[in-house]
Design an enzyme around this catalytic site. Sequence first.
Site, mmCIF file in Angstrom:
data_model
loop_
_atom_site.group_PDB
_atom_site.id
_atom_site.type_symbol
_atom_site.label_atom_id
_atom_site.label_comp_id
_atom_site.label_asym_id
_atom_site.label_seq_id
_atom_site.Cartn_x
_atom_site.Cartn_y
_atom_site.Cartn_z
ATOM 1 N N PRO A 200 32.968 21.094 33.945
ATOM 2 C CA PRO A 200 33.191 20.406 34.820
ATOM 3 C C PRO A 200 33.629 20.234 36.282
ATOM 4 O O PRO A 200 33.041 21.269 36.903
ATOM 5 C CB PRO A 200 34.972 21.458 33.908
ATOM 6 C CG PRO A 200 34.864 21.497 32.954
ATOM 7 C CD PRO A 200 33.268 22.227 33.488
ATOM 8 N N ASP B 288 38.874 46.221 35.816
ATOM 9 C CA ASP B 288 37.738 46.461 35.741
ATOM 10 C C ASP B 288 36.588 47.174 34.507
ATOM 11 O O ASP B 288 35.465 46.829 34.296
ATOM 12 C CB ASP B 288 37.602 47.781 36.595
ATOM 13 C CG ASP B 288 38.180 47.355 38.757
ATOM 14 O OD1 ASP B 288 37.488 45.867 38.534
ATOM 15 O OD2 ASP B 288 38.342 47.778 39.074
ATOM 16 N N GLU C 263 39.727 49.419 46.607
ATOM 17 C CA GLU C 263 39.127 48.935 46.880
ATOM 18 C C GLU C 263 37.386 49.385 47.797
ATOM 19 O O GLU C 263 36.739 49.250 47.735
ATOM 20 C CB GLU C 263 39.276 47.949 47.857
ATOM 21 C CG GLU C 263 40.470 46.877 47.193
ATOM 22 C CD GLU C 263 39.918 46.472 45.941
ATOM 23 O OE1 GLU C 263 38.690 46.132 46.370
ATOM 24 O OE2 GLU C 263 40.687 46.525 45.270
#
Length: 738
Positions: free
Chosen positions: A215, A511, A436
């Site tokens: 798409p 994760d 992070e």
Amino acid sequence: MKKSGFKWSYIFIALLVVLCLVFLFSDTGVSGTKISADTAILYVKDGKVSNFYAKDGIAKIKLKENSQVSEEKFPAKADYYFKYTSETIRLILEVIDENNELAKTDDSYTHIKWDYEPTEPSILEQIAPFLYIGLGLLVIFIVFKMLSSSNKGAMAFGKSRAKISTSTKVRFSDIAGADEEKEELKEIVDFLKNPQKFTALGARIPKGVLLVGPPGTGKTLLARAVAGESNVPFLSISGSDFVEMFVGVGASRVRDLFEDAKKSMPCIVFIDEIDAVGRQRGAGLGGGNDEREQTLNQLLVEMDGFEANDGIIVLAATNRSDVLDPALLRPGRFDRQIYVHIPDVKGREGIIKIHARNKPIDEEVDFETLARITSGFTGADIENMLNEAAILAARANRAKIIMEDLTEGINKVIMGPQKKSRVITENDKKITAYHESGHAILGKLLPFCEPIQEVSIIPRGNAAGYTMSRPENDDSHRTFNRLNDEIAMIMGGRIAEEIVFKDVTTGASSDIQKATEIARKMVTDWGMSSLGFMGFNNDNQLFIGRDYQRKNDYSEKMASEIDKEVKNILDYNYKRAKDILTNNITLLDNMSNLLLQKETIYHDEVELLIEGHSVDEIVEIMNKKEEERRKKQQAQKEQQSIMLKMEELENKVKTGEMFLKNGIITQADLNILIKKRDEFKESLQNQKAEKSSVKEDSHEQEKEKKVSGRKKSGENKQSDNEKKTSNKKKNSKDEEDV
């Protein structure tokens, strides 16, 4: 025009209905009090009436005593009135005759004056039947039009809903990132423009072209470009428009579609999302005689049946070619299947430039970098990203779209908008920073991971923070080492929490899912384990009707071996990722501290941290960049306001000239406007001259510094040479002495 006429017909019907109702139920406009016929007969019998007047169904009475109406105004005005019938009038006239006879002999009775005119039908009464007939016919006509017009009524449910376009403006030059696809479709354009070129060699025009791809890759846009380049009628319809709840409607609409196409030959018929009607027959739970299969059968006949449709080319688009019926894909129906791929880095750069044509982009924006960052984006994603960037720039009142707007637009397309208003505790923020940082450090230090583009602890979507990578190229193959490094990087957040806080949180749930999915595919799909070159995945079952229950193609013992291999891959990567972060704990602390101060860092800041710069140095560099960016944006805003002011003064002068011609203002008024414009221009020129002189002075100073530096360096070199020569002489003298 049709719609406005249709509205006027509704208004006309409403007025006609109101007129009929008024005619039926409205009362007469005579004055006086309304009474019944029986009461009127009693008044006449009692001799209370002096005048009586009857006409057109209304009888009026004037009293003998205490009358409110004079003789001159009767019968225009009356004391009482009532509606009568022929029987009522007969009775009243008999009473009047008796009273008039009694009045001759008895003074108590008064002679009653009366006037009776036989009732004649009025004009409205004469035309009322025709009005009713006309109203009925008009209502029937409007109802019929409602049911049959625009192919939307129940009377026309078997008609095709295809939209015909004869002036498509899309061209191949408006499409980037699909060069091979355009080359394939250019042959179709040549077929339509110059068919003799091919028929002379015995080639036949392709019956159909199937555009297959994910798409958003531009399948519909390519079909429009073919119609625009060939300049032929373009009939577009969706696959879902064929199927309805009524049996036989789909087949009827297919027939009607091709009948319309035959009237416009040569032409292009475009069926979008053809998988809605072209699914493989006999694959579902229903029988073979359902509505969808009848529609497909009719489509197969029309495309390559007994009757030839040589001037009709069918273009179809789908992202599920695997579910289409084989009879639909054979040569003679869809002769070509063109796979529209997700654009590569060069194609993405071209798409970005096309969509950036009408947008003010800052000079510092690097389209090549943007193309690398947007790896995996389709054309629709890129258009959406640029639109989001333009909205962000407008929200910040910027004159141009800067790189930060574009990167934020990319993040919004991938993960959604930032949630800066969410209240986050300091402990959660610290956990997110270390989480992070663990991802980012492993992504930087592991050799097969992609470079880090952005690290942020600002919530976005369901994530408390994110780490975004920037691929250097569009490699379609993922190696064994790269997959292992990806798993290790994904584990970095959980490992950082474990090392720093001696505890773990629930923030690593996604994760864990990603790492496990990659490890399982390495074993079951890609043969990257000790089990060897063997596949175990059986997720290719498309229809529930083929198998009512899922069956594995391997034994329970092999399933246990697969689980062990997946566990071994995860354990191996967890151990080496933990070793890397443990050895770089200082870097982990520095990056988390930087994130806590600035919330978002980019590739350059990550590189500076790896090089060993302190957090304070990096913060100072980031502050300088932000200050320079702010000054530049302020200068752009000032320049934009100056341009708007200049344009406003020019428009005022033009308007003044027009007003002067029409005599609205005088020449003196126009001169004032011209003077203001010229003074503003002169001030702008003076400012430019001052800026250029300042630049020249600074340039001269830089030259002088360079010249003086060169002189000093020359003098230093000369002194060094003199020292060297003196040293050489001294050394030679010493040698002679020796």
